[in-house]
Design an enzyme around this catalytic site. Structure first.
Site, mmCIF file in Angstrom:
data_model
loop_
_atom_site.group_PDB
_atom_site.id
_atom_site.type_symbol
_atom_site.label_atom_id
_atom_site.label_comp_id
_atom_site.label_asym_id
_atom_site.label_seq_id
_atom_site.Cartn_x
_atom_site.Cartn_y
_atom_site.Cartn_z
ATOM 1 N N LYS A 163 -5.697 10.717 1.037
ATOM 2 C CA LYS A 163 -5.668 9.386 1.657
ATOM 3 C C LYS A 163 -6.970 8.698 1.265
ATOM 4 C CE LYS A 163 -6.038 7.336 6.236
ATOM 5 N NZ LYS A 163 -6.227 7.645 7.655
ATOM 6 N N SER A 184 -12.322 1.809 11.268
ATOM 7 C CA SER A 184 -11.724 1.893 9.923
ATOM 8 C C SER A 184 -12.497 1.064 8.907
ATOM 9 C CB SER A 184 -10.280 1.401 9.975
ATOM 10 O OG SER A 184 -9.735 1.374 8.674
ATOM 11 N N ASP A 236 -11.111 -0.394 6.703
ATOM 12 C CA ASP A 236 -10.263 -1.582 6.471
ATOM 13 C C ASP A 236 -10.988 -2.859 6.900
ATOM 14 O OD1 ASP A 236 -8.285 0.203 5.753
ATOM 15 O OD2 ASP A 236 -6.925 -0.287 7.405
ATOM 16 N N GLU A 273 0.828 -1.219 0.000
ATOM 17 C CA GLU A 273 0.000 0.000 0.000
ATOM 18 C C GLU A 273 0.857 1.263 0.000
ATOM 19 O OE1 GLU A 273 -0.988 1.895 3.260
ATOM 20 O OE2 GLU A 273 -0.733 0.320 4.745
ATOM 21 N N LYS A 301 -2.944 -1.610 14.274
ATOM 22 C CA LYS A 301 -2.034 -0.653 14.898
ATOM 23 C C LYS A 301 -2.383 -0.474 16.387
ATOM 24 C CE LYS A 301 -2.513 2.244 11.441
ATOM 25 N NZ LYS A 301 -2.776 1.456 10.238
ATOM 26 N N VAL A 313 -5.322 0.423 3.346
ATOM 27 C CA VAL A 313 -5.502 -1.033 3.257
ATOM 28 C C VAL A 313 -6.769 -1.362 2.469
ATOM 29 C CG1 VAL A 313 -6.046 -3.105 4.612
ATOM 30 C CG2 VAL A 313 -4.158 -1.614 5.305
HETATM 31 N N1 PSU Z 1 0.308 0.351 8.447
HETATM 32 C C1 PSU Z 1 1.401 1.102 8.817
HETATM 33 N N2 PSU Z 1 1.289 2.477 8.654
HETATM 34 C C2 PSU Z 1 0.160 3.073 8.097
HETATM 35 C C3 PSU Z 1 -0.948 2.256 7.718
HETATM 36 C C4 PSU Z 1 -0.812 0.908 7.912
HETATM 37 O O1 PSU Z 1 2.401 0.572 9.311
HETATM 38 O O2 PSU Z 1 0.130 4.297 7.962
HETATM 39 C C5 PSU Z 1 -2.204 2.919 7.119
HETATM 40 C C6 PSU Z 1 -2.963 1.917 6.254
HETATM 41 O O3 PSU Z 1 -3.084 2.480 4.964
HETATM 42 C C7 PSU Z 1 -4.318 1.782 6.918
HETATM 43 C C8 PSU Z 1 -4.501 3.147 7.502
HETATM 44 O O4 PSU Z 1 -5.319 1.415 6.011
HETATM 45 O O5 PSU Z 1 -3.184 3.388 8.059
HETATM 46 C C9 PSU Z 1 -5.638 3.193 8.507
HETATM 47 O O6 PSU Z 1 -6.223 4.459 8.465
HETATM 48 P P1 PSU Z 1 -7.674 4.708 9.140
HETATM 49 O O7 PSU Z 1 -7.473 4.405 10.593
HETATM 50 O O8 PSU Z 1 -7.980 6.154 8.882
HETATM 51 O O9 PSU Z 1 -8.644 3.808 8.454
HETATM 52 MN MN MN Z 2 -11.582 6.253 10.516
#
Ligand code: PSU
Ligand code: MN
Length: 283
Positions: free
Chosen positions: A75, A127, A129, A13, A146, A95
């Site tokens: 993003k 997310s 995701d 990604e 995370k 993701v």
């Molecule tokens: N994994 C990492 N660093 C990142 C991400 C994943 O080590 O920055 C990113 C991925 O693209 C994931 C996003 O989809 O963080 C999640 O963002 P959100 O919480 O806004 O869905």
């Molecule tokens: Mn979100």
């Protein structure tokens, strides 16, 4: 004349490069991720949208632009893809968006750092995701979700959504910067190649996303008390919505004096290597 032999592809990604890591580490890591996939006998395909065109695999100049001028790339989650295509704008793919584009390009394995999930607190930020994993048949290799997230709720939600979660050499849901969250997994493999057989069976029986949880290598893992404290500090005053994750990762890098970036690099490279192994076994 010899025909070049094509090896199985592993998707990578671009949000981790544009919004998850600082310049210039992000460019070095983006290149290293591709090299780790190649070293494992597979072909890397870093995915992004450039001027409205979904790119499955980037040339080095585009990878550099993504790393250097990350702020110029939106993003994009899977929800946003059509807006960028229709309006010919550029975006790094999360993701969810990467899984969508990879799957549509015939790729079955995707390596990232850590997936998004259920954020801490009562805002209800979950997310996309997770929904992508619930609906797209692909193997996503990650170090869990995370650690800035609510891991117990994220694991519960994965089950609710029907995502097959499999530990790779662990029977615990990893905690991104550390190997252990205390949350037990029902399934694990010792040999990542077995995920290829599991994936075929899963997809033959109506299953969709598979989350392969590959813990950070022991030597690179951070001290649990140190990172817990750093996360608590980073969460104070954090914004909500799309800015939340990039803000928290940047804040953590600051609070840990760069240790979180070194750990993120190590775990992502490990995931790329495991992703290559799964892709090669899948064929
Ligand atoms: N994994 C990492 N660093 C990142 C991400 C994943 O080590 O920055 C990113 C991925 O693209 C994931 C996003 O989809 O963080 C999640 O963002 P959100 O919480 O806004 O869905
Ligand atoms: Mn979100």
């Amino acid at each position: 004349m010899t025909t070049p032999v094509s090896t199985p592809r592993v998707a990578l990604e671009s949000t981790i490069i544009a919004h998850g890591l600082p310049w210039p580490d992000n460019l070095a890591i983006g290149r290293e991720l591709e090299a780790a996939v190649r070293a494992g006998g597979a072909t890397p395909a870093t995915i992004a949208i450039v001027d409205g065109v979904p790119r499955i695999g980037l040339d080095d100049a585009t990878l550099e632009a993504l790393a250097r001028d990350g702020a110029r790339f939106a993003k994009a989650s899977a929800i946003d893809l059509a807006m960028h295509v229709a309006r010919k704008t550029s975006a790094a793919t999360t993701v969810s968006a990467t899984a969508r584009l990879a799957h549509d390009a015939g790729i079955r394995v995707f390596a990232t750092g850590g997936i998004g999930g259920v954020h801490r607190g009562e805002a209800g930020d979950v997310s996309h995701d997770l929904y992508a994993l619930a609906t797209i048949p692909i193997v996503v290799v990650s170090a869990g979700a995370k650690a800035i997230l609510d891991l117990p709720r994220t694991l519960e939600m994965l089950e609710t959504l029907g995502v097959l979660v499999v530990g790779v050499g662990t029977d615990e849901f990893p905690a991104f910067y550390t190997r252990s969250s205390g949350l037990k997994l029902e399934h694990h493999v010792d040999d990542p190649a077995e995920l290829a057989t599991i994936a075929r069976a899963h997809w033959a029986h109506g299953g969709r996303g598979i989350l392969a949880c590959n813990p950070i290598p022991t030597a690179a893992a951070l001290d649990p008390a140190m990172i817990d404290d750093a996360i608590a500090r980073a969460l104070v005053g954090a914004p909500s919505g799309k800015r939340a994750t990039p803000y928290l990762l940047a804040k953590l890098a600051e609070v840990t004096g760069g240790a979180s970036i070194r750990a993120n690099r190590a775990l992502a490279l490990h995931n790329a290597a495991v992703g290559a192994c799964v892709a090669v076994a899948y064929g």
